[in-house]
Design a protein around this motif. Structure first.
Motif, PDB file in Angstrom:
ATOM      1  N   THR A   2     -30.571   5.583  33.506  1.00 61.76           N
ATOM      2  CA  THR A   2     -31.902   6.179  33.329  1.00 61.76           C
ATOM      3  C   THR A   2     -32.413   5.889  31.925  1.00 61.76           C
ATOM      4  O   THR A   2     -33.547   5.456  31.732  1.00 61.76           O
ATOM      5  CB  THR A   2     -31.839   7.709  33.573  1.00 61.76           C
ATOM      6  OG1 THR A   2     -31.434   7.941  34.918  1.00 61.76           O
ATOM      7  CG2 THR A   2     -33.184   8.370  33.305  1.00 61.76           C
ATOM      8  N   TYR A   3     -31.561   6.122  30.942  1.00 62.97           N
ATOM      9  CA  TYR A   3     -31.962   5.983  29.535  1.00 62.97           C
ATOM     10  C   TYR A   3     -31.956   4.528  29.075  1.00 62.97           C
ATOM     11  O   TYR A   3     -32.804   4.125  28.280  1.00 62.97           O
ATOM     12  CB  TYR A   3     -31.075   6.865  28.655  1.00 62.97           C
ATOM     13  CG  TYR A   3     -31.189   8.300  29.108  1.00 62.97           C
ATOM     14  CD1 TYR A   3     -32.322   9.055  28.810  1.00 62.97           C
ATOM     15  CD2 TYR A   3     -30.217   8.875  29.922  1.00 62.97           C
ATOM     16  CE1 TYR A   3     -32.468  10.345  29.271  1.00 62.97           C
ATOM     17  CE2 TYR A   3     -30.351  10.173  30.387  1.00 62.97           C
ATOM     18  CZ  TYR A   3     -31.477  10.905  30.056  1.00 62.97           C
ATOM     19  OH  TYR A   3     -31.630  12.182  30.530  1.00 62.97           O
TER      20      TYR A   3
ATOM     21  N   GLU B 285     -35.324   2.616  27.630  1.00 57.32           N
ATOM     22  CA  GLU B 285     -35.335   1.876  26.365  1.00 57.32           C
ATOM     23  C   GLU B 285     -35.744   0.426  26.572  1.00 57.32           C
ATOM     24  O   GLU B 285     -36.551  -0.124  25.813  1.00 57.32           O
ATOM     25  CB  GLU B 285     -33.947   1.949  25.714  1.00 57.32           C
ATOM     26  CG  GLU B 285     -33.920   1.368  24.329  1.00 57.32           C
ATOM     27  CD  GLU B 285     -32.565   1.541  23.653  1.00 57.32           C
ATOM     28  OE1 GLU B 285     -32.231   0.681  22.814  1.00 57.32           O
ATOM     29  OE2 GLU B 285     -31.855   2.513  23.953  1.00 57.32           O
TER      30      GLU B 285
ATOM     31  N   THR C 105     -38.231  10.198  31.418  1.00 57.34           N
ATOM     32  CA  THR C 105     -36.936  10.042  32.078  1.00 57.34           C
ATOM     33  C   THR C 105     -36.692  11.254  32.980  1.00 57.34           C
ATOM     34  O   THR C 105     -37.042  12.379  32.625  1.00 57.34           O
ATOM     35  CB  THR C 105     -35.778   9.904  31.067  1.00 57.34           C
ATOM     36  OG1 THR C 105     -35.790  11.018  30.179  1.00 57.34           O
ATOM     37  CG2 THR C 105     -35.887   8.613  30.274  1.00 57.34           C
TER      38      THR C 105
ATOM     39  N   GLY D 277     -33.484  12.444  34.339  1.00 57.97           N
ATOM     40  CA  GLY D 277     -32.032  12.297  34.333  1.00 57.97           C
ATOM     41  C   GLY D 277     -31.316  13.552  34.779  1.00 57.97           C
ATOM     42  O   GLY D 277     -31.928  14.496  35.299  1.00 57.97           O
TER      43      GLY D 277
ATOM     44  N   GLU E 171     -37.504  14.585  30.834  1.00 61.49           N
ATOM     45  CA  GLU E 171     -37.706  14.533  29.389  1.00 61.49           C
ATOM     46  C   GLU E 171     -38.887  13.617  29.092  1.00 61.49           C
ATOM     47  O   GLU E 171     -39.142  12.667  29.825  1.00 61.49           O
ATOM     48  CB  GLU E 171     -36.465  13.974  28.692  1.00 61.49           C
ATOM     49  CG  GLU E 171     -35.251  14.873  28.799  1.00 61.49           C
ATOM     50  CD  GLU E 171     -34.051  14.245  28.133  1.00 61.49           C
ATOM     51  OE1 GLU E 171     -33.752  14.619  26.988  1.00 61.49           O
ATOM     52  OE2 GLU E 171     -33.435  13.363  28.766  1.00 61.49           O
TER      53      GLU E 171
END
Length: 106
Positions: free
Chosen positions: A17-18, A22, A39, A41, A46
Motif C-alpha cells: 500500500t505504502y 510512494e 492510503t 492500509g 491516511e
C-alpha cells in the motif's frame, strides 16, 4: 499543471500500500505534476483526499487489488485502475500512458 490524486490499497494493507503510494507520488512529481495519495492500509485511511482534492484532479489512479472505500467520490472523473504491483514497479510507465491519454483528450 496536471493534477493527480490516487488511492492505494493492497489485500494485506501493509507494505505494498505504502510502496505504491510512494512510487505513484514520485512518478507524478518527476513529470512536474501535483499529486496527493490516500492510503487505505491496515491502520485505516491516511492522508484522506478532500472533496477539493478530487474536484481539482485531472485524473484519479486507483489500485484494483481490493475494493477501494469511497469509490463513488470519483464519479465523472478520468479513473485509471492499476494493480498495486504495477504501481510499485511501473509507476513511470503508467504516468507516460496517462500523459498520452490526456494529450489526446486536450
Amino acid at each position: 499543471m496536471t493534477n493527480v490524486v490516487a488511492v492505494t490499497a493492497c489485500p494485506s494493507g501493509v507494505a505494498h500500500t505504502y510502496m505504491a503510494a510512494e512510487a505513484v507520488e514520485q512518478a507524478a512529481k518527476a513529470k512536474g505534476w501535483a499529486c496527493k495519495v490516500e492510503t487505505q492500509g491496515s491502520i485505516g485511511i491516511e492522508n484522506e483526499l478532500t472533496a477539493e482534492d478530487i474536484a481539482a484532479a485531472d485524473v484519479v489512479i486507483l489500485t484494483k487489488d481490493i475494493d477501494i472505500k469511497g469509490q463513488e467520490r470519483f464519479e465523472g472523473k478520468v479513473v485509471v485502475r492499476i494493480g498495486v504491483s504495477d504501481a510499485v514497479k511501473r509507476a513511470a510507465a503508467v504516468m507516460d500512458k496517462i500523459e498520452a491519454h490526456l494529450n489526446k483528450a486536450a
